[in-house]
Write an enzyme that holds these catalytic residues in place. Sequence first.
Site, mmCIF file in Angstrom:
data_model
loop_
_atom_site.group_PDB
_atom_site.id
_atom_site.type_symbol
_atom_site.label_atom_id
_atom_site.label_comp_id
_atom_site.label_asym_id
_atom_site.label_seq_id
_atom_site.Cartn_x
_atom_site.Cartn_y
_atom_site.Cartn_z
ATOM 1 N N CYS A 65 0.882 -1.169 0.000
ATOM 2 C CA CYS A 65 0.000 0.000 0.000
ATOM 3 C C CYS A 65 0.924 1.224 0.000
ATOM 4 C CB CYS A 65 -0.972 -0.031 1.176
ATOM 5 S SG CYS A 65 -0.228 -0.066 2.822
ATOM 6 N N HIS A 98 13.416 -15.721 12.179
ATOM 7 C CA HIS A 98 13.234 -15.690 13.632
ATOM 8 C C HIS A 98 11.762 -15.647 14.038
ATOM 9 C CE1 HIS A 98 17.476 -13.919 14.664
ATOM 10 N NE2 HIS A 98 17.529 -14.928 13.801
#
Length: 157
Positions: A65, A98
């Site tokens: 966006c 992670h």
Amino acid sequence: MRIALGCDHGGWPLKDAVLEVLREEGHEVLDFGTHGPERVDYPDFAIPVAQAVAQGRADRGILMCGSGVGMSIAANKVAGAYAAVCHDTYSAHQGVEHDGMNVLCMGGRIIGPELAKEIVRAFVRAQFSGGERYVRRAQKVRDQEARCGQTQPPREP
Ligand code: RB5
């Protein structure tokens, strides 16, 4: 991988570059739109893309966006979608490795197409590390999803 792709008018300037790099990298694209520069509402694209990922119809999602922020807020309302705004390559791969990020969000008013391509490459080439502490942290996020009473079973990162 199969990548679900969505953008609004703010992310539209990045779309061709992202499609190009995904094809170069050999990925299949599920294109949820938008298909032109006209003004549209980002949740209409963020939610279907996030659902495609959470339901396993796509392996990852990419949303664009103006800033990346609206898309990430909307996508994170879908249980099993783990979305974040990344405007650097380190976050794009470390977020997957992670944190189990499975939806990348970028802003077409913040970065240009060449950096977006590098970020996408880092994102799609990364895999969740499976390290014990990362699994433990991801589980705490899924536990919170369950406490929110969301209906879709959360997906493993
Ligand atoms: C659209 O004007 C803009 O608000 C949207 O693309 C996005 O930046 C929201 O986060």
